[in-house]
Each structure stands twice: as structure tokens, then as C-alpha cells.
Scaffold this motif. Structure first.
Motif, mmCIF file in Angstrom:
data_model
loop_
_atom_site.group_PDB
_atom_site.id
_atom_site.type_symbol
_atom_site.label_atom_id
_atom_site.label_comp_id
_atom_site.label_asym_id
_atom_site.label_seq_id
_atom_site.Cartn_x
_atom_site.Cartn_y
_atom_site.Cartn_z
ATOM 1 N N ARG A 1 0.810 -1.178 -0.031
ATOM 2 C CA ARG A 1 -0.044 0.116 -0.085
ATOM 3 C C ARG A 1 0.795 1.443 0.102
ATOM 4 O O ARG A 1 0.715 2.072 -0.571
ATOM 5 C CB ARG A 1 -1.077 -0.127 1.258
ATOM 6 C CG ARG A 1 -1.883 1.065 1.161
ATOM 7 C CD ARG A 1 -3.005 0.851 2.387
ATOM 8 N NE ARG A 1 -3.940 2.027 2.359
ATOM 9 C CZ ARG A 1 -5.367 1.700 2.541
ATOM 10 N NH1 ARG A 1 -5.932 0.746 2.513
ATOM 11 N NH2 ARG A 1 -6.222 2.873 2.337
ATOM 12 N N ASP B 1 -4.335 5.730 -1.299
ATOM 13 C CA ASP B 1 -5.483 6.403 -0.577
ATOM 14 C C ASP B 1 -6.245 7.165 -2.086
ATOM 15 O O ASP B 1 -7.614 7.073 -1.447
ATOM 16 C CB ASP B 1 -5.134 7.362 0.303
ATOM 17 C CG ASP B 1 -4.362 6.747 1.532
ATOM 18 O OD1 ASP B 1 -4.590 5.578 1.670
ATOM 19 O OD2 ASP B 1 -3.903 7.707 2.394
ATOM 20 N N ASP B 2 -5.737 7.444 -3.008
ATOM 21 C CA ASP B 2 -6.634 8.217 -3.877
ATOM 22 C C ASP B 2 -7.368 7.098 -4.798
ATOM 23 O O ASP B 2 -8.462 7.396 -5.165
ATOM 24 C CB ASP B 2 -5.543 8.782 -4.753
ATOM 25 C CG ASP B 2 -4.762 10.053 -4.383
ATOM 26 O OD1 ASP B 2 -5.181 10.863 -3.776
ATOM 27 O OD2 ASP B 2 -3.339 9.905 -4.387
ATOM 28 N N VAL C 1 -8.725 4.462 -3.236
ATOM 29 C CA VAL C 1 -9.619 4.138 -2.512
ATOM 30 C C VAL C 1 -10.875 5.219 -2.585
ATOM 31 O O VAL C 1 -11.793 4.697 -2.442
ATOM 32 C CB VAL C 1 -9.027 4.111 -1.013
ATOM 33 C CG1 VAL C 1 -10.228 3.780 0.008
ATOM 34 C CG2 VAL C 1 -8.145 2.768 -0.927
ATOM 35 N N GLU C 2 -10.210 6.338 -2.503
ATOM 36 C CA GLU C 2 -11.326 7.563 -2.525
ATOM 37 C C GLU C 2 -12.162 7.385 -3.962
ATOM 38 O O GLU C 2 -13.071 7.502 -4.103
ATOM 39 C CB GLU C 2 -10.569 8.796 -2.596
ATOM 40 C CG GLU C 2 -11.518 10.011 -2.285
ATOM 41 C CD GLU C 2 -11.696 10.631 -3.479
ATOM 42 O OE1 GLU C 2 -12.890 11.511 -3.494
ATOM 43 O OE2 GLU C 2 -11.070 10.533 -4.718
#
Length: 313
Positions: free
Chosen positions: A288, A300-301, A303-304
Motif C-alpha cells: 500500500r 489512498d487516491d 480508495v477514494e
């Protein structure tokens, strides 16, 4: 136990991890020991960087994240225009068929989706072969866009596939994989054969036999895997074979890379479904932290972005 939101979050992240894990070994020697995100490959890529598989998936996801219905011409125009922009501004490695379609489309009139479909049909007519794995590699995120409507999911999967891949087998493979992703996210289970009723009746028996042959098999059996059917089989063999493991996400991706040949693509395909079933929480921390790629995104991008794709029922 996974949560619904964690499974949503796992789709793009899982795909990207598989992609980056397979990059160093694409059309090259198998890893000695576990595959690692060391970069290199055909890009060459930085350690943890994803390739065209996830780059194209991000193009699709950015349109889906607006709430657009991917089955409409308006949304398909946006996806197609995004593919064209990606080719000139962000593509680090492009499949032969996809490149041929995108370049041929520039000489045609009309909306972007029409131009791509027309160019794809011409490529198919000239070669008789347009069932490469380039549509399947980017399709997992389409499984998020209509979680309560399996037929709408199937229609969107086929429509996005046909922008570059005319052969019905390419569309079928995307329909089956997206329905499996939808099922994994919504129902928390793996079932690739559950989408057989969504492909034309005359091809169902062949696909049933194809899926059965791959279930629990050794992924290397389906090498070479540039064909959409063998790519699906290699990915499903890796996913289904890891189902009883203590670390099914990691072991599934390792098995996908060991399938050889088009390693980043097979692992990207497998990763989308593994992420849909086991969730973002199953992704190792080091993966990750490492995974990243065009257009300047990180874990994280992704996931968003996936969460926004799943924002409407």
C-alpha cells in the motif's frame, strides 16, 4: 471479516497492487522467491508503479466517479476521450491493439466513443482478431457502478470493452468479471460462473467449460495469456486457488504473477477481484505504501476514487 466499504475500497487498490507486482516480470523470467514491486519492466517503471492496466482503469473510474451511467453514449464519450488523452499525455506502455485503435480513431469524425468503436471494428475486420486482454485488464471498476443492478453492470462492462475490443469474447469476459466483482462486493463471495446468464445463450456452454477448467488449476496452465479467455482463466485460477489460504489476497497475486507471460495484466485482473472479495484491509502495508502511478495517484487516491464510483446504487 470484511465490510462492504472495505471491499469497495479494495477493487482499484487490489488491481493496482497486482499490476505493480507483475510489472517487473512481464514477458520476462519468473521471480526467484516471492514477486516484489521492484519496478523495471517494459516502462521502465519505478518500484511500485502501476502500468497501462491501471492507468486505463483510472480513466474509466474518473468518469464513473461523477455518477455517470457508463452505458450511455455521453459517458462513453468521456471515457473514450479520456483514453485518447491518456495515450498522448500519460501512457507508459500501450497494448498493440489498443494503440492501433486509438491512433486510427484520430482520423475519424464524430463523438469520441463512435470514433473508437468504428476504429475498433475496422481493426477487427482487417485482422479477424480483437479479443486481446486489453479490455479485461481495465474492467474491474465497472463492477462498482451499479451494485444493485446486475444487468446494468453487464451492459456497462460490454459497452466500455467495445470501445477498443470488438470481438464478443472480449465483451463476454468483461461482463463475467464485472459481475464477479459486483457479487464479491455486495454478497461477500466469489462466483465467476454466476454471470453466465448475462452472456448470449449460444456462448454460455463454452464459457461454463472455460470457467470450470480454470477453477483451482495452476495458473501457468493458461500461458500464453494475451488472449482474453486465457487471461481470464489464469486470473481465475489464481483467485480460486488461493481461496483457502490464510493470506488469500497475497497468495492469489503471487500465483497470478507466476502464471508468466503478461504478468502485470493477469495480476491486475486477479487483483481487482481479490480486492473486491478480501478488501483493502488485506493489502500488505508495504504494498500500500509503495503503489503509485499515472496520473500522480497513490493508494489512498484509489480508495477514494473507488468509493466515489460506488456512491450511487
Amino acid at each position: 471479516m470484511t465490510t462492504y466499504q472495505d471491499r469497495v475500497a479494495g477493487v482499484l487498490l487490489g488491481q493496482a497492487c497486482g499490476d505493480a507486482l507483475g510489472v517487473p516480470y512481464e514477458f520476462a523470467a519468473a521471480p526467484v522467491g516471492p514477486a516484489r514491486m521492484v519496478g523495471g519492466g517494459l516502462g521502465p517503471y519505478a518500484p511500485g508503479e502501476w502500468s497501462d492496466d491501471t492507468q486505463m482503469a483510472v480513466v474509466v473510474a474518473r468518469v464513473a466517479a461523477t455518477g455517470a451511467d457508463l452505458g450511455t453514449e455521453e459517458a462513453l464519450d468521456e471515457v473514450a476521450a479520456g483514453f485518447e488523452q491518456w495515450l498522448h499525455e500519460g501512457a507508459t506502455d500501450v497494448g498493440v491493439q489498443t494503440r492501433a485503435v486509438l491512433l486510427a480513431a484520430t482520423t475519424r469524425a464524430g463523438g469520441a466513443a463512435h470514433r473508437l468503436r468504428s476504429a475498433a471494428a475496422e481493426v477487427h475486420a482487417q485482422t479477424g482478431r480483437s479479443a486481446g486482454n486489453g479490455a479485461l485488464m481495465r474492467t474491474a471498476v465497472v463492477g462498482l457502478v451499479a451494485r444493485g443492478d446486475r444487468r446494468r453492470t453487464a451492459a456497462a462492462a460490454r459497452a466500455v470493452a467495445e470501445l477498443t475490443h470488438t470481438d464478443p469474447l472480449a465483451g463476454d469476459s468483461c461482463v463475467l468479471w464485472c459481475e464477479a466483482v459486483r457479487t464479491a462486493v455486495v454478497e461477500d463471495r466469489l462466483d465467476l460462473a454466476g454471470g453466465l446468464d448475462l452472456v448470449p445463450q449460444e456462448r454460455r456452454q463454452r464459457w461454463s467449460e472455460t470457467i470450470t477448467a480454470a477453477g483451482g488449476a495452476v495458473p501457468e496452465r493458461f500461458n500464453p495469456n494475451g488472449f482474453t479467455v486465457t487471461a481470464l482463466q489464469a486470473a481465475w485460477a489464481a483467485v480460486s486457488g488461493s481461496a483457502g489460504s490464510d493470506r488469500p489476497f497475497e497468495d492469489g497475486l503471487q500465483a497470478a504473477v507466476l502464471a508468466g507471460d503478461d504478468t502485470d495484466t493477469v495480476a491486475a485482473i486477479a487483483g481487482g477481484l481479490l480486492g473486491a472479495r478480501h478488501g483493502a484491509g488485506a493489502v500488505p502495508h508495504e504494498w500500500r505504501e509503495a503503489v503509485h502511478g499515472w496520473p500522480g495517484l497513490r493508494a489512498d487516491d484509489l480508495v477514494e476514487l473507488a468509493t466515489r464510483c460506488a456512491g450511487a446504487p
